[in-house]
Scaffold this motif. Structure first.
Motif, mmCIF file in Angstrom:
data_model
loop_
_atom_site.group_PDB
_atom_site.id
_atom_site.type_symbol
_atom_site.label_atom_id
_atom_site.label_comp_id
_atom_site.label_asym_id
_atom_site.label_seq_id
_atom_site.Cartn_x
_atom_site.Cartn_y
_atom_site.Cartn_z
ATOM 1 N N SER A 63 9.290 -29.273 12.303
ATOM 2 C CA SER A 63 8.074 -28.475 12.110
ATOM 3 C C SER A 63 7.451 -28.841 10.763
ATOM 4 C CB SER A 63 8.404 -26.990 12.182
ATOM 5 O OG SER A 63 9.055 -26.579 10.994
ATOM 6 N N THR A 65 7.471 -27.618 7.969
ATOM 7 C CA THR A 65 8.363 -27.488 6.825
ATOM 8 C C THR A 65 9.138 -28.791 6.559
ATOM 9 O OG1 THR A 65 8.553 -25.131 7.284
ATOM 10 C CG2 THR A 65 10.212 -26.062 5.843
ATOM 11 N N THR A 141 -1.569 -19.335 4.564
ATOM 12 C CA THR A 141 -1.597 -18.696 5.871
ATOM 13 C C THR A 141 -1.091 -17.247 5.811
ATOM 14 O OG1 THR A 141 -0.922 -20.919 6.516
ATOM 15 C CG2 THR A 141 -1.220 -19.338 8.279
ATOM 16 N N ASP A 166 -0.196 -28.738 0.453
ATOM 17 C CA ASP A 166 0.256 -28.268 1.766
ATOM 18 C C ASP A 166 -1.004 -27.891 2.539
ATOM 19 O OD1 ASP A 166 0.866 -26.691 3.951
ATOM 20 O OD2 ASP A 166 2.401 -25.493 2.946
ATOM 21 N N ILE A 168 -0.994 -27.810 5.875
ATOM 22 C CA ILE A 168 -0.424 -27.668 7.221
ATOM 23 C C ILE A 168 -1.311 -26.809 8.117
ATOM 24 C CG2 ILE A 168 1.530 -26.663 8.507
ATOM 25 C CD1 ILE A 168 3.363 -27.721 6.257
ATOM 26 N N LYS A 192 -0.967 -27.064 14.604
ATOM 27 C CA LYS A 192 -1.943 -26.053 14.174
ATOM 28 C C LYS A 192 -3.337 -26.579 14.526
ATOM 29 C CE LYS A 192 1.359 -23.870 11.178
ATOM 30 N NZ LYS A 192 1.657 -23.019 10.033
HETATM 31 C C1 LIG Z 1 2.854 -23.128 9.293
HETATM 32 C C2 LIG Z 1 2.906 -23.451 7.848
HETATM 33 C C3 LIG Z 1 3.975 -24.179 7.301
HETATM 34 C C4 LIG Z 1 5.147 -24.671 8.104
HETATM 35 O O1 LIG Z 1 5.783 -23.729 8.861
HETATM 36 P P1 LIG Z 1 6.701 -24.213 10.098
HETATM 37 O O2 LIG Z 1 7.333 -22.948 10.547
HETATM 38 O O3 LIG Z 1 7.640 -25.215 9.576
HETATM 39 O O4 LIG Z 1 5.772 -24.783 11.100
HETATM 40 C C5 LIG Z 1 3.903 -24.515 5.967
HETATM 41 N N1 LIG Z 1 2.857 -24.170 5.195
HETATM 42 C C6 LIG Z 1 1.810 -23.489 5.693
HETATM 43 C C7 LIG Z 1 0.658 -23.171 4.797
HETATM 44 C C8 LIG Z 1 1.806 -23.107 7.033
HETATM 45 O O5 LIG Z 1 0.769 -22.408 7.523
#
Ligand SMILES: *Cc1c(COP(=O)(O)O)cnc(C)c1O
Length: 366
Positions: A63, A65, A141, A166, A168, A192
């Motif tokens: 994921s 992370t 997030t 980050d 993500i 995402k």
């Molecule tokens: C979703 C997210 C992650 C990673 O989370 P996972 O559970 O590994 O998918 C890292 N940083 C942000 C800002 C996120 O929104």
């Protein structure tokens, strides 16, 4: 169509084309077909974001992370420290990773939902010349707050520091100018705003960083950015990739390139505007000021007397999955993301069912 609409910030609803892409032939990861798939994804990622000439990308199965840990654990040279801005769960996670890898860190803490103070960053950079990299979450997030990447990037650049972002939950959802913001490392994931499945994530690395990366101590075996990059540049992978979700990401990137990144960002912004107009009409209060909100997630205060679980369960009966607050915000907010393949009518219907939930509740507000 009868489907569950995911209003959590990933995994997201995907298109039928992306789902069908999972069903391609079984593949040995040491065969040329797999190398072609990996190279196709890496090329399309750079193309989608206009980075063909300036960046390289390393994929990693796991994921978001996993890719974040790959970037964080690999970005520092010996004797350097990492400056981390913490104003949510994900900024805290970066600092936790750095600590797990025994990397020296300098942290700046803000209330969740508040942007960092640029003067604090400037002061920290002056006070700690050993800082090598500034790490910032683009879209926190936790709260739906967009951090000021551009301003922080300018500061880092002026002080000769590298910038790790980050992104993500923001890549393809909110604009990120890699050049003007002086981004050196950028972390993203398939599931995402890229609208793929969970299981593969990636780090975009500025080409000039390769020589420095080669010198950094290896702090992880699986998440070694330099070794993963080098192998993938040679058409190989260090370990077994999650092949099927790579197929799906390749298809999702075709869709992104066809739609274009600016058009996807606009689609998300339009959806968020429509939802927020509806939230305003119902009298909801926001956690984050309008000026700092992302295009893809809205954190709303729970109306008095309506526990999160009640709201969640009512909406789920109607086909919508909302998302709880985290940490200290667990009892006070809920979150509605608008990432993924969701149609305008589905957002419209969400507003209708949300309104109906409030009316049903004895202590409605709107
Ligand atoms: C979703 C997210 C992650 C990673 O989370 P996972 O559970 O590994 O998918 C890292 N940083 C942000 C800002 C996120 O929104």
């Amino acid at each position: 169509m009868n489907r569950i609409i995911l209003l959590n910030p990933g995994p997201v609803n995907v298109t039928e084309r992306v789902r069908q892409a999972l069903l391609q032939p079984d593949l040995c990861h040491r065969e040329p077909e797999c190398a072609q798939l990996i190279q196709s994804i890496r090329r399309k990622l750079l193309t989608a974001f206009g980075l063909d000439r300036t960046f390289l990308t390393a994929l990693i199965s796991g994921s978001g992370t996993a890719a974040l840990e790959m970037a964080v654990s690999s970005c520092l040279g010996d004797g350097q420290s990492l400056l981390v801005v913490r104003n949510g769960v994900y900024g805290e996670r970066i600092a936790t990773m750095a600590a797990a890898h025994r990397m020296p860190t300098v942290t700046l803490d803000y209330e969740w939902g508040q942007p960092p103070v640029l003067d604090d960053i400037e002061r920290a950079l002056t006070a700690h010349p050993e800082i090598g990299v500034v790490a910032l979450v683009h879209h926190e997030t936790t709260t739906g707050l967009l951090n000021p990447v551009h301003e922080v990037g300018e500061l880092a650049h002026r002080h000769g520091k590298k910038l790790l972002i980050d992104a993500i939950s923001s890549l393809a959802g909110d604009a990120l100018d890699f050049e003007r913001s002086h981004v050196d490392y950028c972390v993203g994931t398939a599931n995402k705003c890229l609208q793929g499945f969970p299981g593969v994530s990636f780090v975009l690395v500025r080409k000039e960083e390769m020589d420095a990366l080669a010198q950094h101590p290896a702090r992880s075996v699986y998440c070694d950015l330099y070794k993963n990059l080098k192998a993938q540049e040679q058409g190989e992978t260090l370990f077994t990739p999650a092949v099927q979700v790579h197929y799906a990401l390749d298809a999702a990137l075709d869709e992104l390139i066809e739609e274009t990144v600016p058009a996807r960002i606009e689609r998300y912004a339009t959806a968020a505007r429509m939802l927020r107009n509806g939230f305003n009409d119902m009298g909801f209060e926001y956690l984050v000021d309008a000026a700092h909100r992302s295009n893809s997630l809205t954190a709303l205060k729970l109306p008095d007397g309506i526990p999160y679980e009640t709201l969640h369960d009512e909406l789920k009966k109607q086909g919508y999955v909302i998302y709880a607050g985290q940490g200290g915000l667990k009892q006070s907010i809920f979150r509605i993301a608008n990432m993924g393949d969701i149609r305008t009518e589905e957002f419209q219907r969400l507003l209708d069912v949300l309104k109906a939930c409030l009316v049903k509740s004895p202590s409605l507000r709107g």
